[in-house]
Scaffold this active site. Structure first.
Site, PDB file in Angstrom:
ATOM      1  N   HIS A  44       0.833  -1.202   0.000  1.00 36.29           N
ATOM      2  CA  HIS A  44       0.000   0.000   0.000  1.00 36.29           C
ATOM      3  C   HIS A  44       0.869   1.253   0.000  1.00 36.29           C
ATOM      4  O   HIS A  44       0.436   2.329   0.379  1.00 36.29           O
ATOM      5  CB  HIS A  44      -0.948  -0.013   1.202  1.00 36.29           C
ATOM      6  CG  HIS A  44      -1.995  -1.080   1.071  1.00 36.29           C
ATOM      7  ND1 HIS A  44      -1.735  -2.407   1.315  1.00 36.29           N
ATOM      8  CD2 HIS A  44      -3.292  -1.026   0.692  1.00 36.29           C
ATOM      9  CE1 HIS A  44      -2.820  -3.118   1.103  1.00 36.29           C
ATOM     10  NE2 HIS A  44      -3.788  -2.307   0.716  1.00 36.29           N
ATOM     11  N   VAL A 101      -0.105   0.219  17.087  1.00 34.84           N
ATOM     12  CA  VAL A 101      -1.029   0.287  15.955  1.00 34.84           C
ATOM     13  C   VAL A 101      -1.314  -1.112  15.434  1.00 34.84           C
ATOM     14  O   VAL A 101      -0.383  -1.871  15.108  1.00 34.84           O
ATOM     15  CB  VAL A 101      -0.465   1.153  14.805  1.00 34.84           C
ATOM     16  CG1 VAL A 101      -1.476   1.221  13.648  1.00 34.84           C
ATOM     17  CG2 VAL A 101      -0.124   2.554  15.301  1.00 34.84           C
ATOM     18  N   TRP A 138     -15.747 -17.889  10.386  1.00 32.78           N
ATOM     19  CA  TRP A 138     -17.071 -17.242  10.427  1.00 32.78           C
ATOM     20  C   TRP A 138     -17.059 -15.955  11.257  1.00 32.78           C
ATOM     21  O   TRP A 138     -17.839 -15.058  11.005  1.00 32.78           O
ATOM     22  CB  TRP A 138     -18.127 -18.212  10.977  1.00 32.78           C
ATOM     23  CG  TRP A 138     -17.769 -18.821  12.291  1.00 32.78           C
ATOM     24  CD1 TRP A 138     -18.044 -18.320  13.532  1.00 32.78           C
ATOM     25  CD2 TRP A 138     -17.053 -20.036  12.506  1.00 32.78           C
ATOM     26  NE1 TRP A 138     -17.548 -19.143  14.514  1.00 32.78           N
ATOM     27  CE2 TRP A 138     -16.926 -20.217  13.911  1.00 32.78           C
ATOM     28  CE3 TRP A 138     -16.493 -20.997  11.657  1.00 32.78           C
ATOM     29  CZ2 TRP A 138     -16.267 -21.304  14.474  1.00 32.78           C
ATOM     30  CZ3 TRP A 138     -15.849 -22.083  12.220  1.00 32.78           C
ATOM     31  CH2 TRP A 138     -15.739 -22.225  13.606  1.00 32.78           C
TER      32      TRP A 138
END
Length: 365
Positions: A75, A202, A256
């Site tokens: 990114h 973070v 899930w």
């Protein structure tokens, strides 16, 4: 999943295209070393060429560069070519600015107007902190914005300023619901951050076991994933990133549970911002017009403010008494490895795949 404007790039077809292109450039994947200063100046020059203001070009170039310094190449520099392509296609509007559409106390709703995602996210984080200074907690919900790149960047921004931060974004559909085969959920990254000494704690995580950027990078480097990250087209769990990118069946974290968390993050992002949900973003020609939430808490207003630092120290000290599985193993808390990578890349330069750097330089031609 259908896509409007068929003459443009369909999001669902984008990942297989990346896999094929990555295979074509695989022989040329030796890393170069680029200084942070050179990278930031190069990216700024490209953005100025694409009609960014000087301030915004500097801002966005700094985000991509810092992400790369911190080792989040997927990114950072690796994502930059796609960012420029989206500018060229009109998905990202260089001179657009966010506008406030509603306010109630410490909660605000804004329209991002398809401005550059990093610029909108920096603004929204700053605004949330200003609200928190007044109300103790501030929430800015941002609709119609673009990819924020690395959500952790805004966690660092807030935490370094003394605020606790919670933020998330929805995305295009890129992950199946649990028990399904077709993508209906986004991997909807979630960020938590808190001040810690001169730095921060973070946590920046997608709801898929691996982000798509991480899998794309693994394909570029011809590497397997460290654990299974999704399914191939036949429904078999695999650690082959290319097969997962082609099947569009990434594995949610916690099975899930991760799928359920992704669902609720999408619901909350859409209703708090009055923006688009994942299923609506998925009808766009690219991942655009996302909905994001930025929450800041002013730590100084807490009754236990003076003891927060010692509380965190005690938690980390206990955490570090964990017994590693391997004799030489090291247990790291969230952001600890980022800090080590930041120091290394700041001193030695940022490793960049030559194929990626040549693609970046191509925008200067």
């Amino acid at each position: 999943m259908s896509c409007v404007k068929p003459e443009k790039l369909c999001v669902k077809n984008f990942i297989p295209k990346i896999v094929k292109e990555s295979q074509n450039i695989m022989p040329n994947t030796q890393p170069l070393t680029i200084s942070a200063d050179k990278m930031q100046k190069t990216l700024k020059k490209i953005l100025l060429k694409h009609h960014f203001s000087k301030k915004r070009a500097e801002e966005c170039a700094a985000v991509f560069t810092q992400n790369s310094i911190d080792g989040i190449y997927t990114h950072g520099i690796n994502r930059f070519p796609r960012f420029v392509q989206y500018i060229q296609k009109g998905y990202v509007i260089p001179d657009a600015k966010p506008t406030r559409i509603h306010r109630f106390g410490g909660i605000e709703q804004w329209n991002g107007n398809l401005a550059p995602g990093p610029s909108n996210a920096i603004f929204a984080t700053e605004r949330a902190m200003k609200l928190a200074q007044k109300y103790g907690i501030g929430c800015v919900a941002l609709a119609n914005t673009n990819h924020w790149m690395r959500g952790g960047a805004y966690g660092w921004q807030a935490a370094k300023a003394g605020f606790t931060f919670i933020g998330w974004t929805n995305t295009t559909a890129n992950m199946p619901a649990w028990g399904a085969t077709n993508p209906k959920l986004g991997n909807n990254p979630l960020v938590f951050a808190a001040p810690y000494g001169d730095e921060a704690l973070v946590l920046d995580m997608a709801m898929s076991q691996y982000s798509f950027g991480a899998m794309e990078l693994a394909v570029l480097k011809n590497e397997k994933l460290s654990v299974v990250g999704g399914y191939d087209k036949e429904g078999n769990l695999t650690d082959e990133p290319g097969l997962i990118l082609e099947s569009w069946r990434s594995l949610p974290v916690g099975f899930w549970k991760g799928a359920g968390l992704s669902f609720l993050l999408d619901v909350l992002a859409a209703i708090l911002s009055n923006g688009l949900a994942t299923h609506e973003i998925s009808q766009k020609p690219a991942e655009m017009a996302c909905s994001q939430v930025f929450i800041a808490i002013d730590m100084s207003k807490l009754a236990n403010f003076s003891s927060i630092s010692s509380t965190i120290d005690a938690i980390i000290q206990d955490y570090k008494t964990s017994v590693p599985i391997k004799a030489q193993g090291k247990i790291s808390y969230p952001s600890e490895r980022v800090l080590a990578t930041r120091l290394k890349n700041s001193e030695a330069g940022i490793p960049v795949l030559e194929s990626v750097w040549q693609e970046v330089l191509g925008f200067l031609a």
